[in-house]
Design an enzyme around this catalytic site. Structure first.
Site, PDB file in Angstrom:
ATOM      1  N   GLU A 159      -7.331  14.853 -12.307  1.00 17.82           N
ATOM      2  CA  GLU A 159      -8.305  13.950 -11.601  1.00 17.82           C
ATOM      3  C   GLU A 159      -9.629  14.321 -12.532  1.00 17.82           C
ATOM      4  O   GLU A 159     -10.708  14.931 -11.782  1.00 17.82           O
ATOM      5  CB  GLU A 159      -8.441  14.736 -10.148  1.00 17.82           C
ATOM      6  CG  GLU A 159      -7.254  14.427  -9.183  1.00 17.82           C
ATOM      7  CD  GLU A 159      -7.341  14.768  -7.896  1.00 17.82           C
ATOM      8  OE1 GLU A 159      -8.353  15.555  -7.603  1.00 17.82           O
ATOM      9  OE2 GLU A 159      -6.719  14.440  -6.959  1.00 17.82           O
ATOM     10  N   GLU A 323      -0.154  12.084  -5.716  1.00 17.18           N
ATOM     11  CA  GLU A 323       0.164  13.027  -4.870  1.00 17.18           C
ATOM     12  C   GLU A 323      -0.325  12.609  -3.507  1.00 17.18           C
ATOM     13  O   GLU A 323      -0.957  11.503  -3.443  1.00 17.18           O
ATOM     14  CB  GLU A 323      -1.386  14.260  -5.305  1.00 17.18           C
ATOM     15  CG  GLU A 323      -1.287  14.768  -6.611  1.00 17.18           C
ATOM     16  CD  GLU A 323      -2.390  15.772  -6.563  1.00 17.18           C
ATOM     17  OE1 GLU A 323      -3.137  16.097  -5.676  1.00 17.18           O
ATOM     18  OE2 GLU A 323      -3.008  16.002  -7.491  1.00 17.18           O
TER      19      GLU A 323
HETATM   20  C1  GLA Z   1      -6.281  17.080  -5.537  1.00 15.44           C
HETATM   21  C2  GLA Z   1      -5.426  18.043  -6.465  1.00 15.44           C
HETATM   22  C3  GLA Z   1      -4.628  18.852  -6.347  1.00 15.44           C
HETATM   23  C4  GLA Z   1      -4.741  19.579  -5.056  1.00 15.44           C
HETATM   24  C5  GLA Z   1      -5.124  18.481  -3.888  1.00 15.44           C
HETATM   25  C6  GLA Z   1      -5.284  18.899  -2.465  1.00 15.44           C
HETATM   26  O1  GLA Z   1      -5.599  16.043  -5.353  1.00 15.44           O
HETATM   27  O2  GLA Z   1      -5.516  17.086  -7.797  1.00 15.44           O
HETATM   28  O3  GLA Z   1      -4.499  19.802  -7.402  1.00 15.44           O
HETATM   29  O4  GLA Z   1      -5.954  20.429  -4.920  1.00 15.44           O
HETATM   30  O5  GLA Z   1      -6.056  17.566  -4.305  1.00 15.44           O
HETATM   31  O6  GLA Z   1      -5.505  17.866  -1.729  1.00 15.44           O
END
Ligand code: GLA
Ligand code: ZN
Length: 689
Positions: A159, A323
């Site tokens: 991210e 995710e």
């Molecule tokens: C983000 C991060 C993850 C985690 C999620 C929790 O997407 O990439 O490592 O912290 O949030 O929702």
């Protein structure tokens, strides 16, 4: 030319990816738990794990001292059960020793305050030390695991986002600016409107990033800074992937994109349309707030559709859901558990819009720190019997039936145009309603009119080809370059139908207004000239009359001077009552509509219904259903996979007037059936064309 139904495989896996972020480095002193993980992976019907995302301190506990043995074992064990690995580069969070020894890796914020070590996603993108350290680590990973049979793809960092204002970043910014303006200070001052408030730049050393304690009103500077931040992030990413391209040229590379807020508007801080060009595969992290108390499930589902269609359209091929959560998250204001059935439904919705994966954050719930209550496949009870685990297993079993869907796409005749730069500039604009610009939210609403009718939409960006669409919708395109205007003109001249709205075409790529009212080409295309934009207070309202019906108007009303256009609707109130509110204009082989006001959703529904009829835009397959049911399609060479999804809390009757095969049960269906609350049916329909 490739047929529009040709499959595109974004990885070499011959199954839908199911699994997600696996952080065994949090459990290295618990071999019993690591052994349980492997057993539970099989029981949950998962097959793909993203490892190493935050593992730097486990991989290099001291500078130059490496420990890969634990990762060797994890990867071998996953391989042992036929699983695949998405291997991450660990730059998203660095070891404490690294920040301590090399403070230059720490960010300086906009107020010029140097940050301390802590958190994550907070390194300087310019730091030579950090670039070197990450590249060294990535080379070691590629050397060690590049030929491992389970390696599926690279997950670069995590991210990417944020910005750094340190001296190194300032120098890099100055170089970027010099380059951009060809070392010509006059060109820079012209673009930044230098004389305003005496802000003329007389030496390159005066160029500084925007700051809350310094310059922040020069819009050209703000815009260039945001562009630079995107470029510098991409440059950091490109530095990370050098050893991977060299040693593993056939392993695809992605980084996980994000959405902002639980409203799922596109991530604002980086221009993903630029970033996408450097990735092999688009992947993103989706955390919609299902079951919230401010919108219907269907309203939220259509926003999920919008952003999926944007991220899918960045490459016009399947993407990956990198995710998601099997249940609640930990960072919304209220972290509600997914209700029974919602996990399968929301996961299948992602597949229906083009994802070839359902991946989670995270595999096993952490024991400590801020994510210990975030939804995960394996809870603190370590059980395969609990509700969430069972729902995950059901998603896995369903995905196992969808192998033929992998690589299929979703051709569309309608496109909505989203532009990051225009959104940045519009948000900067001191004018209109500071709280009511809502550019992404406005696009979500236009999109929804098609989502409700099961008509596929691409959400494209300005450099993409417009010519394959019958209808192009360009709401609130505040910033638009001459080049884009000319491409819009070519699109309409060639027979396309274009819809534009209020607050469009006002400034060029430097955020300088167009003189002469409106750009001449836009005046030609639309046969009008917008003369004033009236901004309403939140309690104000007006209305327009369109085809004999009245529609409520809020926030914005553009006054329009008509040249050769037809008036389709007029305002009802105020000093511009009875004047044009919506116009249409034939321009060469095409047609251009201008919508002057922000109108209630019923207007979008009725207005676009008119265009759907006029342009013969077909739902991809006719399935009879009521409100809140969505039908999305993945098109294989010979058949359509229809995802019929009930985003309501009630039973919903649906009907097929042709025979389909239920992909999960194998059952043949025609005629009526009932979808339970949150039920999804995935059916295959043979296509003859
Ligand atoms: C983000 C991060 C993850 C985690 C999620 C929790 O997407 O990439 O490592 O912290 O949030 O929702
Ligand atoms: Zn920096």
């Amino acid at each position: 030319m490739m047929s529009k139904h040709e499959k595109t495989y974004v990885t070499n896996a011959n199954f839908m990816l199911h699994g997600g972020d696996y952080n065994p480095d949090q459990w290295l002193d618990r071999p019993d738990i690591l052994a349980d993980d492997i057993k539970l992976m099989k029981l949950s019907h998962t097959n793909t794990f993203s490892v190493g995302i935050f593992a730097w301190s486990a991989l290099e506990p001291e500078e130059g001292v490496y420990n890969f043995e634990w990762l060797d074992e994890i990867i071998d064990n996953i391989h042992g059960i036929g699983g695949r690995v998405i291997l991450a580069t660990p730059s998203g969070a660095r070891p404490t020793w690294l920040s301590q020894k090399y403070p230059e890796v720490l960010r300086v914020n906009g107020a010029r305050v140097k940050q301390l070590h802590g958190g994550r996603h907070n390194h300087c993108f310019t730091s030579e030390v950090y670039r070197e350290k990450t590249q060294t680590m990535n080379r070691l990973l590629a050397e060690r695991y590049g030929n491992h049979p389970s390696l599926l793809m690279w997950h670069i960092s995590n991210e990417y986002g944020g910005e750094c204002h340190c001296d190194k970043c300032q120098s890099a910014f100055r170089e970027w600016i010099k380059e951009k303006y060809n070392h010509d200070l006059k060109a820079l001052n012209d673009a930044w409107w230098g004389p305003f408030w005496s802000h003329t730049i007389t030496d390159w050393s005066q160029v500084e990033s925007p700051s809350p304690i310094g310059e922040n009103m020069v819009h050209g500077l703000n815009l260039d800074w945001r562009r630079f931040v995107t470029d510098q992030t991409i440059s950091f990413y490109n530095n990370e992937i050098v050893p991977l391209r060299e040693l593993t040229p056939n392993v695809p590379i992605t980084t996980n994109f994000m959405a902002d807020t639980h409203d799922l508007i596109p991530f604002q801080a980086l221009d993903y349309s630029k970033f996408a060009k450097h990735l092999d595969v688009i992947s993103w992290d989706a955390y919609p707030a299902w079951h919230n108390d401010w919108e219907t499930t269907a309203d939220l589902a259509s926003k999920v559709g919008f952003i999926n269609d944007l991220y899918r359209s960045l490459k016009q091929k399947p993407f990956l859901l990198m995710e998601s959560t099997p249940s609640g998250v930990n960072w919304h204001n209220v972290n509600k558990a997914k209700r029974p059935g919602m996990h399968l439904l929301s996961s299948m919705q992602m597949i229906s819009h083009g994802s070839d994966s359902v991946l989670y954050f995270q595999w096993r719930k952490s024991r400590g720190s801020s994510e210990k209550f975030h939804g995960a496949v394996v809870d603190h009870d370590n059980s395969s019997e609990n509700r969430v685990f069972q729902e995950v297993a059901k998603v896995g079993q369903t995905l196992e039936k969808l192998t033929d869907v992998i690589g299929t796409n979703r051709p569309a005749d309608v496109a909505v145009l989203y532009d990051w730069e225009s959104n940045w500039a519009l948000n900067d604009a001191q004018g209109f309603g500071l709280e009511t610009k809502l550019y992404p939210q406005t696009l979500q609403k236009h999109y929804k009119a098609f989502w409700e009718k099961d008509i596929p939409v691409d959400v494209i960006t300005k450099e993409q080809d417009f010519s394959s669409y019958k209808l192009l919708i360009v709401p609130m395109l505040y910033l638009v370059s001459e080049e884009t205007i000319s491409r819009l003109k070519t699109f309409v001249a060639g027979g396309g139908t274009l819809v534009m709205t209020y607050i469009s075409g006002l400034v060029n790529e430097h955020d300088l207004t167009y003189l002469g009212g409106w750009h001449k080409d836009l005046q030609d295309i639309f046969g009008i000239k917008p003369t004033e934009t009236d901004t309403l207070y939140p309690k104000d309202q007006n209305a327009v009359t369109f085809n004999g019906k009245s529609y409520v108007l809020k926030d914005y009303a553009t006054l329009i001077e008509v040249d050769s256009a037809n008036v389709e609707a007029v305002y009802e109130d105020d000093f511009y009552a009875e004047t044009p509110a919506v116009t249409s204009h034939k321009y060469e082989a095409g047609k251009a509509y201008y919508i002057g006001g922000r109108l209630e959703h019923a207007f979008q529904q009725d207005f676009y219904q008119g265009l759907i009829t006029e342009l013969s835009l077909e739902p991809v397959a006719s399935v009879k259903h009521g409100e809140g049911v969505s039908v999305q399609v993945r098109q294989a060479p010979d058949s359509d996979y229809l995802f019929v999804m009930n985003f309501t809390e009630e039973k919903q009757p649906i009907a097929f007037d042709y025979e389909v095969k239920d992909v999960v049960t194998g059952e043949k269906i025609t005629g009526e059936l009932t979808l339970e609350k949150y039920e999804v049916r995935i059916v295959e329909k043979t296509r003859t064309n």
